[in-house]
Design a protein around this motif. Structure first.
Motif, mmCIF file in Angstrom:
data_model
loop_
_atom_site.group_PDB
_atom_site.id
_atom_site.type_symbol
_atom_site.label_atom_id
_atom_site.label_comp_id
_atom_site.label_asym_id
_atom_site.label_seq_id
_atom_site.Cartn_x
_atom_site.Cartn_y
_atom_site.Cartn_z
ATOM 1 N N THR A 106 0.883 -1.141 -0.182
ATOM 2 C CA THR A 106 0.124 0.109 0.102
ATOM 3 C C THR A 106 0.912 1.237 -0.092
ATOM 4 N N VAL A 107 0.521 2.064 -0.583
ATOM 5 C CA VAL A 107 1.119 3.608 -0.576
ATOM 6 C C VAL A 107 1.134 4.189 0.581
ATOM 7 N N GLY A 108 0.024 3.884 1.499
ATOM 8 C CA GLY A 108 0.018 4.544 2.768
ATOM 9 C C GLY A 108 1.180 4.240 3.883
ATOM 10 N N THR A 109 1.920 3.031 3.438
ATOM 11 C CA THR A 109 2.839 2.683 4.238
ATOM 12 C C THR A 109 4.099 3.698 4.209
ATOM 13 N N TRP A 110 4.075 4.234 3.021
ATOM 14 C CA TRP A 110 5.193 5.286 3.012
ATOM 15 C C TRP A 110 4.718 6.850 3.260
ATOM 16 N N PHE A 111 3.554 6.985 3.320
ATOM 17 C CA PHE A 111 3.018 8.251 3.832
ATOM 18 C C PHE A 111 3.541 9.082 4.894
ATOM 19 N N LEU A 176 -12.981 2.553 6.843
ATOM 20 C CA LEU A 176 -12.231 3.326 7.610
ATOM 21 C C LEU A 176 -10.986 2.639 8.538
ATOM 22 N N TYR A 177 -11.746 1.544 8.820
ATOM 23 C CA TYR A 177 -10.726 0.332 9.616
ATOM 24 C C TYR A 177 -9.556 -0.130 8.615
ATOM 25 N N ALA A 178 -10.095 -0.299 7.306
ATOM 26 C CA ALA A 178 -8.888 -1.022 6.369
ATOM 27 C C ALA A 178 -7.947 0.179 6.107
ATOM 28 N N ILE A 179 -8.594 1.503 5.791
ATOM 29 C CA ILE A 179 -7.675 2.620 5.418
ATOM 30 C C ILE A 179 -6.513 2.895 6.564
ATOM 31 N N MET A 180 -7.234 3.079 7.747
ATOM 32 C CA MET A 180 -6.315 3.229 8.638
ATOM 33 C C MET A 180 -5.150 1.935 8.862
ATOM 34 N N ARG A 181 -5.478 0.834 8.629
ATOM 35 C CA ARG A 181 -4.434 -0.046 8.775
ATOM 36 C C ARG A 181 -3.519 -0.001 7.617
ATOM 37 N N SER A 182 -4.019 0.557 6.365
ATOM 38 C CA SER A 182 -3.043 0.377 4.993
ATOM 39 C C SER A 182 -2.044 1.641 5.247
ATOM 40 N N ILE A 183 -2.276 2.366 6.263
ATOM 41 C CA ILE A 183 -1.271 3.627 6.213
ATOM 42 C C ILE A 183 -0.456 3.146 7.421
ATOM 43 N N THR A 184 -0.356 2.151 8.046
ATOM 44 C CA THR A 184 0.195 1.816 9.146
ATOM 45 C C THR A 184 1.612 0.758 8.867
ATOM 46 N N PHE A 185 2.751 0.921 9.302
ATOM 47 C CA PHE A 185 3.674 0.230 8.875
ATOM 48 C C PHE A 185 3.476 -1.244 9.182
ATOM 49 N N ARG A 186 3.841 -2.305 8.215
ATOM 50 C CA ARG A 186 3.413 -3.628 8.331
ATOM 51 C C ARG A 186 3.586 -4.170 9.720
ATOM 52 N N LYS A 187 4.888 -3.889 10.162
ATOM 53 C CA LYS A 187 5.436 -4.575 11.487
ATOM 54 C C LYS A 187 4.560 -3.872 12.527
#
Length: 201
Positions: A106-111, A176-187
């Motif tokens: 996801t792009v959000g991890t780099w946000f 919203l739950y999924a989007i907030m997870r997508s901008i969180t670092f995977r680890k």
């Protein structure tokens, strides 16, 4: 002629019994069932104490031991939360949303990393070229997060309708739950991902 159905009162009396020795009493007590209840007026037998721990007072913990115990319990609670999550993470729809996010890049991890770069690059002390590049980077990140969020939401909506047609889960809350997870670092995601990147959900 004597009656065959009438017995003498002497015959009805219980035959005399001899008193039991202590060994015989223990053997009789062991042969009784656990559900045996003594007759009224008799003393209730006490439970055997063999093999039971003595009811002694526990030794109070010292200050350092209590501190270490609290630290250990907090670590165990954090590890359990990391594995299982909290009340907001429960439900098959939430698990599906997590798997959709965790199975893709996801792009959000780099946000947030990009936001830090933009913050530094947009400083007035920086040359105009760097400030322009920072603004372009910020716009690209924001656009990428929006596009990624739309794609994730559409994917979740399709899968929830296919697999849980009678679901009462509010889709806006799920997006919203999924989007907030997508901008969180995977680890740092909690509960931890159960699927690898590229897995079919």
């Amino acid at each position: 002629m004597p009656s065959l159905f009438r017995r003498k009162s002497a015959d009805l009396a219980d035959p005399p019994t001899e008193p039991l020795t202590p060994a015989q009493e223990e053997a009789a007590e062991a042969a009784r069932s656990r559900a045996y209840t003594p007759a009224k007026g008799r003393e209730t037998p006490k439970r055997p104490v063999t093999g039971r721990r003595p009811a002694g007072a526990t030794k109070p913990l010292s200050k350092d031991e209590a501190k270490a115990l609290r630290r250990q319990r907090r670590a165990e609670a954090a590890a359990e939360f990391r594995r299982e999550g909290g009340p907001r993470d429960r439900g098959p729809e939430r698990l599906l949303a997590r798997n959709v996010v965790d199975s893709r890049r996801t792009v959000g991890t780099w946000f947030f990393g990009g936001a830090l770069v933009v913050l530094i690059g947009s400083n007035q002390a920086m040359p105009p070229v760097i400030r322009l590049a920072s603004n372009l980077l910020w716009g690209a990140l924001a656009l990428g997060v929006v596009i990624d969020s739309v794609l994730i939401s559409r994917r979740i909506k399709k899968l929830v309708r296919e697999r849980f047609p009678k679901s009462t889960q509010r889709m806006g809350s799920l997006y919203l739950y999924a989007i907030m997870r997508s901008i969180t670092f995977r680890k740092l995601r909690s509960p931890e991902p159960r699927v690898a990147i590229g897995d079919q959900v």
